[in-house]
Motif scaffolding. Sequence first.
Motif, mmCIF file in Angstrom:
data_model
loop_
_atom_site.group_PDB
_atom_site.id
_atom_site.type_symbol
_atom_site.label_atom_id
_atom_site.label_comp_id
_atom_site.label_asym_id
_atom_site.label_seq_id
_atom_site.Cartn_x
_atom_site.Cartn_y
_atom_site.Cartn_z
ATOM 1 N N VAL A 279 14.743 -8.759 12.552
ATOM 2 C CA VAL A 279 14.430 -9.948 11.758
ATOM 3 C C VAL A 279 13.015 -9.830 11.200
ATOM 4 O O VAL A 279 12.052 -9.594 11.938
ATOM 5 C CB VAL A 279 14.545 -11.225 12.607
ATOM 6 N N GLY A 280 12.901 -9.979 9.886
ATOM 7 C CA GLY A 280 11.604 -9.961 9.225
ATOM 8 C C GLY A 280 11.426 -11.207 8.382
ATOM 9 O O GLY A 280 12.266 -12.125 8.396
ATOM 10 N N ILE A 281 10.352 -11.249 7.629
ATOM 11 C CA ILE A 281 10.117 -12.379 6.728
ATOM 12 C C ILE A 281 11.225 -12.446 5.682
ATOM 13 O O ILE A 281 11.603 -13.528 5.229
ATOM 14 C CB ILE A 281 8.732 -12.239 6.062
ATOM 15 N N PHE A 282 11.753 -11.297 5.303
ATOM 16 C CA PHE A 282 12.867 -11.225 4.351
ATOM 17 C C PHE A 282 14.009 -12.144 4.781
ATOM 18 O O PHE A 282 14.535 -12.928 3.984
ATOM 19 C CB PHE A 282 13.350 -9.785 4.256
ATOM 20 N N GLU A 283 14.396 -12.037 6.049
ATOM 21 C CA GLU A 283 15.523 -12.851 6.548
ATOM 22 C C GLU A 283 15.204 -14.334 6.511
ATOM 23 O O GLU A 283 16.083 -15.164 6.246
ATOM 24 C CB GLU A 283 15.897 -12.417 7.965
ATOM 25 N N LYS A 284 13.952 -14.702 6.781
ATOM 26 C CA LYS A 284 13.582 -16.117 6.764
ATOM 27 C C LYS A 284 13.622 -16.681 5.355
ATOM 28 O O LYS A 284 14.069 -17.808 5.136
ATOM 29 C CB LYS A 284 12.193 -16.305 7.388
ATOM 30 N N LEU A 285 13.182 -15.898 4.387
ATOM 31 C CA LEU A 285 13.267 -16.354 3.000
ATOM 32 C C LEU A 285 14.717 -16.482 2.564
ATOM 33 O O LEU A 285 15.065 -17.378 1.775
ATOM 34 C CB LEU A 285 12.513 -15.386 2.080
ATOM 35 N N VAL A 301 14.487 -10.767 -2.302
ATOM 36 C CA VAL A 301 14.792 -9.497 -2.964
ATOM 37 C C VAL A 301 13.672 -9.100 -3.913
ATOM 38 O O VAL A 301 13.310 -7.916 -4.013
ATOM 39 C CB VAL A 301 16.137 -9.592 -3.710
ATOM 40 N N ALA A 302 13.091 -10.078 -4.609
ATOM 41 C CA ALA A 302 12.019 -9.786 -5.558
ATOM 42 C C ALA A 302 10.822 -9.138 -4.864
ATOM 43 O O ALA A 302 10.243 -8.171 -5.377
ATOM 44 C CB ALA A 302 11.588 -11.067 -6.271
ATOM 45 N N ILE A 303 10.446 -9.656 -3.695
ATOM 46 C CA ILE A 303 9.324 -9.084 -2.953
ATOM 47 C C ILE A 303 9.690 -7.696 -2.437
ATOM 48 O O ILE A 303 8.881 -6.757 -2.503
ATOM 49 C CB ILE A 303 8.912 -10.007 -1.796
ATOM 50 N N GLN A 304 10.910 -7.556 -1.941
ATOM 51 C CA GLN A 304 11.373 -6.246 -1.477
ATOM 52 C C GLN A 304 11.284 -5.224 -2.601
ATOM 53 O O GLN A 304 10.783 -4.097 -2.400
ATOM 54 C CB GLN A 304 12.818 -6.361 -0.981
ATOM 55 N N GLU A 305 11.745 -5.578 -3.781
ATOM 56 C CA GLU A 305 11.729 -4.658 -4.913
ATOM 57 C C GLU A 305 10.309 -4.371 -5.380
ATOM 58 O O GLU A 305 9.995 -3.248 -5.795
ATOM 59 C CB GLU A 305 12.564 -5.228 -6.056
ATOM 60 N N GLN A 306 9.423 -5.380 -5.295
ATOM 61 C CA GLN A 306 8.052 -5.164 -5.750
ATOM 62 C C GLN A 306 7.293 -4.230 -4.806
ATOM 63 O O GLN A 306 6.427 -3.468 -5.253
ATOM 64 C CB GLN A 306 7.318 -6.501 -5.888
ATOM 65 N N PHE A 307 7.608 -4.274 -3.517
ATOM 66 C CA PHE A 307 7.030 -3.296 -2.591
ATOM 67 C C PHE A 307 7.392 -1.875 -3.045
ATOM 68 O O PHE A 307 6.542 -0.969 -3.041
ATOM 69 C CB PHE A 307 7.520 -3.529 -1.172
ATOM 70 N N THR A 308 8.644 -1.687 -3.428
ATOM 71 C CA THR A 308 9.091 -0.372 -3.897
ATOM 72 C C THR A 308 8.338 0.035 -5.157
ATOM 73 O O THR A 308 7.879 1.184 -5.278
ATOM 74 C CB THR A 308 10.599 -0.380 -4.168
ATOM 75 N N VAL A 309 8.183 -0.894 -6.085
ATOM 76 C CA VAL A 309 7.459 -0.624 -7.325
ATOM 77 C C VAL A 309 6.019 -0.214 -7.028
ATOM 78 O O VAL A 309 5.497 0.765 -7.585
ATOM 79 C CB VAL A 309 7.480 -1.857 -8.247
ATOM 80 N N CYS A 310 5.376 -0.952 -6.141
ATOM 81 C CA CYS A 310 3.968 -0.677 -5.816
ATOM 82 C C CYS A 310 3.802 0.678 -5.142
ATOM 83 O O CYS A 310 2.872 1.437 -5.462
ATOM 84 C CB CYS A 310 3.411 -1.780 -4.922
ATOM 85 N N LYS A 341 1.042 -8.231 -9.450
ATOM 86 C CA LYS A 341 2.271 -9.012 -9.616
ATOM 87 C C LYS A 341 2.789 -9.541 -8.284
ATOM 88 O O LYS A 341 3.430 -10.598 -8.224
ATOM 89 C CB LYS A 341 3.342 -8.162 -10.298
ATOM 90 N N MET A 342 2.503 -8.814 -7.201
ATOM 91 C CA MET A 342 2.972 -9.240 -5.881
ATOM 92 C C MET A 342 2.215 -10.464 -5.367
ATOM 93 O O MET A 342 2.761 -11.258 -4.595
ATOM 94 C CB MET A 342 2.809 -8.099 -4.880
ATOM 95 N N VAL A 343 0.975 -10.652 -5.792
ATOM 96 C CA VAL A 343 0.120 -11.684 -5.206
ATOM 97 C C VAL A 343 0.728 -13.085 -5.306
ATOM 98 O O VAL A 343 0.849 -13.774 -4.293
ATOM 99 C CB VAL A 343 -1.294 -11.645 -5.818
ATOM 100 N N PRO A 344 1.129 -13.565 -6.490
ATOM 101 C CA PRO A 344 1.715 -14.913 -6.534
ATOM 102 C C PRO A 344 3.045 -15.014 -5.789
ATOM 103 O O PRO A 344 3.409 -16.106 -5.334
ATOM 104 C CB PRO A 344 1.887 -15.185 -8.032
ATOM 105 N N MET A 345 3.777 -13.915 -5.664
ATOM 106 C CA MET A 345 5.020 -13.956 -4.890
ATOM 107 C C MET A 345 4.731 -14.298 -3.425
ATOM 108 O O MET A 345 5.491 -15.031 -2.787
ATOM 109 C CB MET A 345 5.736 -12.604 -4.967
ATOM 110 N N ILE A 346 3.640 -13.731 -2.906
ATOM 111 C CA ILE A 346 3.273 -13.992 -1.504
ATOM 112 C C ILE A 346 2.460 -15.276 -1.397
ATOM 113 O O ILE A 346 2.781 -16.166 -0.612
ATOM 114 C CB ILE A 346 2.466 -12.805 -0.936
ATOM 115 N N LYS A 347 1.400 -15.350 -2.202
ATOM 116 C CA LYS A 347 0.406 -16.412 -2.056
ATOM 117 C C LYS A 347 0.926 -17.776 -2.467
ATOM 118 O O LYS A 347 0.496 -18.804 -1.916
ATOM 119 C CB LYS A 347 -0.823 -16.048 -2.890
ATOM 120 N N ASN A 348 1.845 -17.815 -3.428
ATOM 121 C CA ASN A 348 2.377 -19.087 -3.903
ATOM 122 C C ASN A 348 3.803 -19.320 -3.412
ATOM 123 O O ASN A 348 4.079 -20.288 -2.705
ATOM 124 C CB ASN A 348 2.326 -19.152 -5.430
#
Length: 366
Positions: A279-285, A301-310, A341-348
């Motif tokens: 279980v990670g943050i992914f599952e909670k979202l 999924v968006a955060i997961q994909e952005q990690f891959t992009v980064c 691009k990842m910052v507002p996904m996490i921070k907001n």
Amino acid sequence: MKRFLCLSGVVLGLLFFPSCRPDCPKDNVEYSDLFENIADNMIVPRYAQFQSDLLALQVDLNAFDASDVQTLISLQEQFKATYLSWQSVSAFEFGPAAEYSALLRINCNSFPANPSTIEENIQAGTYNLDFPSNYQAKGLPAFDYLLFHSHQNELLLELSNASRIAYMQDCLADMQGRIGEVVNAWDSYRSTFVGSEEKDQSSSLSLLFNCFLSDYEQIKRNKFALPAGFATNFGIPLDADTSMVEGHYSKMSFQLMDANLAALQNVYLGLGEDGVDGVGIFEKLKEYNAQSTVVDGDLAVAIQEQFTVCREAVNQYTNDLPFEILNNSSQIQETSNDLQKMVPMIKNDMRSYLSVTVTLTDADGD
């Protein structure tokens, strides 16, 4: 996985249930399984690995022989492994690691190194590594300087001076003492971390989120945008300064960034050091049915994909980061944009669904 649906409006039929809006609270999402997985399968084993790598570094330092270049190469390689290992624990600056006697990040990795202070300490032979004035003269950045700032033959000559080896021994002992304290403290702190049920600033959820965000901000800003000249200080643009990169002398800035991103990605996905996907943050979202305001659709999924992009962006370069900053500015700008691009996904977005408060201060204005 359970899905919790929030009802709104008038029921028009037996099978009609409107989906949850982004602002619809879900107080029945629990986090104990997340905390257990992160504590037992990430935090504790990662700290143990970093402690083990520091011990291996000590073994190689003790075995160093200024007349044998192979012992220098072994020492350098173990240092690199240890610096990469550090990236996996840098996000856990809470609980025991945040105690004044530990303060792991500032004591182990205040980069860039300050060569002048390092050399002054070695020449004087007396120093107090607890003083804030020595934060950038010890830890892993000090090893980065002392083991890589010159060619092998010159390094061997320098390291034939016992005072330089003694200084590295002291820096290493300082890190070992701090990580040992943290490892021991987690035996009791684990129950506190896992048992936390609130969302106030001292709760496990708030501490985990804010340290996760802070560690990502370190990558995005201090490890990349700041040396590349894309950062600001209270709205004022800062000039590029390639000496500010992490791992400046060993030329492993990109490797360190990728290791840091991978460590955060695994926390996000719940992937333990044993390779088990828990279980990670992914599952909670997913339980929140979280939606992104940055891109269309599923936030998890968006955060997961952005990690891959980064990570792909960081791994595309063939030279060290200072060289790329000076010679490949357009591509460096694109990578900076990907990281940003990842910052507002996490921070907001993520923060909104977890219902915690951002406690870190950020002069970058993101």
